[in-house]
Design a protein around this motif. Sequence first.
Motif, mmCIF file in Angstrom:
data_model
loop_
_atom_site.group_PDB
_atom_site.id
_atom_site.type_symbol
_atom_site.label_atom_id
_atom_site.label_comp_id
_atom_site.label_asym_id
_atom_site.label_seq_id
_atom_site.Cartn_x
_atom_site.Cartn_y
_atom_site.Cartn_z
ATOM 1 N N ILE A 28 0.975 -1.063 0.068
ATOM 2 C CA ILE A 28 0.036 -0.121 -0.027
ATOM 3 C C ILE A 28 0.715 1.317 0.115
ATOM 4 O O ILE A 28 1.903 1.415 0.894
ATOM 5 N N VAL A 67 -1.740 -1.380 -4.055
ATOM 6 C CA VAL A 67 -2.820 -0.603 -4.113
ATOM 7 C C VAL A 67 -2.156 0.950 -3.794
ATOM 8 O O VAL A 67 -1.769 1.018 -2.504
ATOM 9 N N ILE A 69 -2.836 4.808 -2.659
ATOM 10 C CA ILE A 69 -4.203 5.525 -2.140
ATOM 11 C C ILE A 69 -3.818 6.764 -2.690
ATOM 12 O O ILE A 69 -2.945 7.394 -2.220
ATOM 13 N N LYS A 139 -9.729 1.084 6.045
ATOM 14 C CA LYS A 139 -9.240 -0.024 6.673
ATOM 15 C C LYS A 139 -9.873 -1.301 6.109
ATOM 16 O O LYS A 139 -9.544 -2.367 5.987
ATOM 17 N N LEU A 142 -9.634 -2.144 2.434
ATOM 18 C CA LEU A 142 -8.262 -2.488 2.290
ATOM 19 C C LEU A 142 -8.504 -4.165 2.520
ATOM 20 O O LEU A 142 -7.707 -4.913 2.053
ATOM 21 N N SER A 143 -8.931 -4.384 3.831
ATOM 22 C CA SER A 143 -8.973 -5.821 4.508
ATOM 23 C C SER A 143 -9.593 -6.570 3.334
ATOM 24 O O SER A 143 -9.266 -7.837 3.079
#
Length: 157
Positions: A28, A67, A69, A139, A142-143
């Motif tokens: 990330i 990923v 952001i 969160k 993303l999980s």
Amino acid sequence: MGGSMGSVVGEKITRLIEYATKEFLPLIIVCASGGARMQEGSLNLMQMAKISSALYDYQSNKKLFSVPILTSPTTGGVTASFGMLGDIIIAEPNAYIALAGKRVIEQTLNKTVPDGSQAAEYLFQKGLFNLIVPRNPLKSVLSELFQLHTFFPLNQN
């Protein structure tokens, strides 16, 4: 020169990607920068290329999951390089995302840039990234993405 990325930051991001590659870890990267500026020298300008090269190995050769952001602002070389190189690209609501700032575009092209054309919502409608997610549910989103990735892995390791 606030918000620009120097050689040290570029090196740290590159080392992070190399470590994630070696350990087969998901990645990330939270982007909030305009990249490097020409006034800062060629070493700073090379950071986006160096990071992009490390990401290429991470994604293409190792088939790992990344990923980025995009927060506000994500502009310049970051947008032109590693900010757009993820498997799933996420932006924050109302984030300012651009290659060049509105003033620079207007002065260079002698054309008016429409208001809101560099906002995350407008760019999402144009297909620039995959999701707009506020920070509070980020969160859990993303999980879910990482759980889905482990269910359908890009590689066999």
